[in-house]
Scaffold this active site. Structure first.
Site, mmCIF file in Angstrom:
data_model
loop_
_atom_site.group_PDB
_atom_site.id
_atom_site.type_symbol
_atom_site.label_atom_id
_atom_site.label_comp_id
_atom_site.label_asym_id
_atom_site.label_seq_id
_atom_site.Cartn_x
_atom_site.Cartn_y
_atom_site.Cartn_z
ATOM 1 N N SER A 125 8.365 -26.068 39.373
ATOM 2 C CA SER A 125 8.094 -26.644 38.060
ATOM 3 C C SER A 125 9.085 -27.744 37.724
ATOM 4 O O SER A 125 10.242 -27.720 38.163
ATOM 5 C CB SER A 125 8.219 -25.520 37.017
ATOM 6 O OG SER A 125 8.319 -26.046 35.720
ATOM 7 N N TYR A 150 12.706 -18.107 32.712
ATOM 8 C CA TYR A 150 11.594 -18.555 33.557
ATOM 9 C C TYR A 150 12.028 -19.743 34.408
ATOM 10 O O TYR A 150 11.838 -19.777 35.628
ATOM 11 C CB TYR A 150 10.377 -18.935 32.696
ATOM 12 C CG TYR A 150 9.415 -19.850 33.407
ATOM 13 C CD1 TYR A 150 8.600 -19.369 34.424
ATOM 14 C CD2 TYR A 150 9.359 -21.215 33.101
ATOM 15 C CE1 TYR A 150 7.740 -20.222 35.107
ATOM 16 C CE2 TYR A 150 8.508 -22.068 33.773
ATOM 17 C CZ TYR A 150 7.701 -21.573 34.781
ATOM 18 O OH TYR A 150 6.869 -22.430 35.463
ATOM 19 N N LYS A 154 12.588 -20.308 38.762
ATOM 20 C CA LYS A 154 12.062 -21.386 39.612
ATOM 21 C C LYS A 154 13.206 -22.095 40.343
ATOM 22 O O LYS A 154 13.134 -22.367 41.540
ATOM 23 C CB LYS A 154 11.262 -22.394 38.777
ATOM 24 C CG LYS A 154 9.968 -21.844 38.208
ATOM 25 C CD LYS A 154 8.965 -21.480 39.294
ATOM 26 C CE LYS A 154 7.622 -21.080 38.737
ATOM 27 N NZ LYS A 154 6.730 -20.499 39.768
#
Length: 338
Positions: A125, A150, A154
């Protein structure tokens, strides 16, 4: 024929990628625990592709289940989407995010290597850039400080995959850094189906348009942008899916580690998207300005030049397509897959 294992293949981006893979002549196997997806997606994938797609309902943290799949299916490569992905929820439930995303991926990688499968495309991302050092963001832009668990999952998983490649050059790894996927399949049969109140802009807009939500909340109108609202690089999910098919060419022996941004290279503000949606669909979207959200940044869009030069990938769809296709999906499926 060797197969591609798609983890999280019943999810939003995973399901669209499965359609593109099958259209490109690939054999696909799906694993998904259905925690954020519906079994109905599988029926619709069969309807759209005409293919019987092997499906395993299992969690990527379940070593025995993964081992069984790798023993039964002739897996050559993995496209890894499976992961929890709601920014706000990750702040409230950091342990669950680290456990699912990191423990799950470590288990997957271990089972892969034990079965001699060393080809992986990882769903990363743009969040790994944090508040970017410069825009448009190229792949050389330094990774930044992530603003939520989150994002950290990643960023950490990218590092883990880099370290695994450094230790064992037989691995072929592609890290795809997505910008903001919106839109849906042209048929209106599959699309984004969030649980509860959407975290992302487009499903929020379409749920207002369909009458499920009263009005859109715009978080902050005092950013240093042309209209004060946050600017992002929105990409049609079909373009994103096509990028994965192109990235498979980078999983040939000796291709090593490759990183690509997948975005259009154009920045649109929240209010640009609202206006574009109103023009494309004829629906008026009432909105109110709310305070900024913690961790949001002003501007984030990419340079997609490297993906064009090395993969031959260019985004085909513009903002009108993204709005029309999102509305086509939502208007025909007001309650998603339910």
């Amino acid at each position: 024929m060797a197969k591609i294992l798609v983890t999280g293949g019943a999810g939003y981006i995973g399901s669209h990628t499965v359609v593109e893979l099958i259209a490109a002549g690939c054999e696909v196997v799906i694993i998904d625990n259905l925690s954020n997806a519906s079994r109905k997606v599988l029926e619709r994938l069969q309807e759209l592709t005409g293919a019987e797609i092997p499906f395993y309902r299992a969690d990527i943290r379940d070593r025995d289940a993964l081992t069984g799949i790798f023993k039964k299916e002739e897996i050559e490569s993995v496209i890894h989407f499976a992961g929890l992905k709601a920014v706000g929820e990750s702040v409230e439930k950091p342990w669950e995010y680290y456990d699912n995303n990191i423990t799950g991926t470590l288990t997957l990688i271990d089972v892969m290597r034990k079965h001699g499968v060393k080809n992986i495309i990882f769903s990363s991302s743009a969040t790994v850039y944090g508040d970017p050092a410069f825009v448009p963001i190229t792949e050389e832009c330094p990774k930044g400080t992530c603003t939520n668990p989150y994002g950290w999952t990643k960023s950490m998983l990218e590092q883990i995959l880099m370290d695994i490649y450094t230790a064992d050059n037989e691995w072929n790894v592609v890290l795809l850094r997505y910008f903001n996927p919106i839109g849906a399949h042209k048929s209106g049969r599959i699309g984004e189906n969030p649980n509860g109140i959407p975290n992302n802009l487009m499903p929020y807009i379409t749920q207002v348009a369909v009458g499920k939500l009263q009005k859109l909340r715009v978080f902050g109108n005092d950013y240093p942008t042309h209209d004060g609202t946050g600017v992002r690089d929105y990409i049609h999910v079909l373009d994103l899916a096509a990028g994965h098919v192109k990235a498979l060419s980078k999983l040939s022996p000796g291709s090593g580690l490759n990183i690509y941004n997948l975005g259009t290279g154009k920045g649109y503000s929240v209010l640009d998207i609202v206006k574009s949606f109103e023009v494309a669909t004829g629906n008026e979207i009432p909105y109110e300005i709310a305070p900024r959200r913690e961790g949001d940044i002003a501007t984030c869009y990419c340079s997609p030049k490297k993906a064009k030069e090395e993969l031959g990938w260019v985004a085909q769809y513009g903002i009108r397509d993204m709005c029309e296709d999102s509305w086509n999906w939502q208007s025909h499926n007001p309650n998603g897959y339910h």
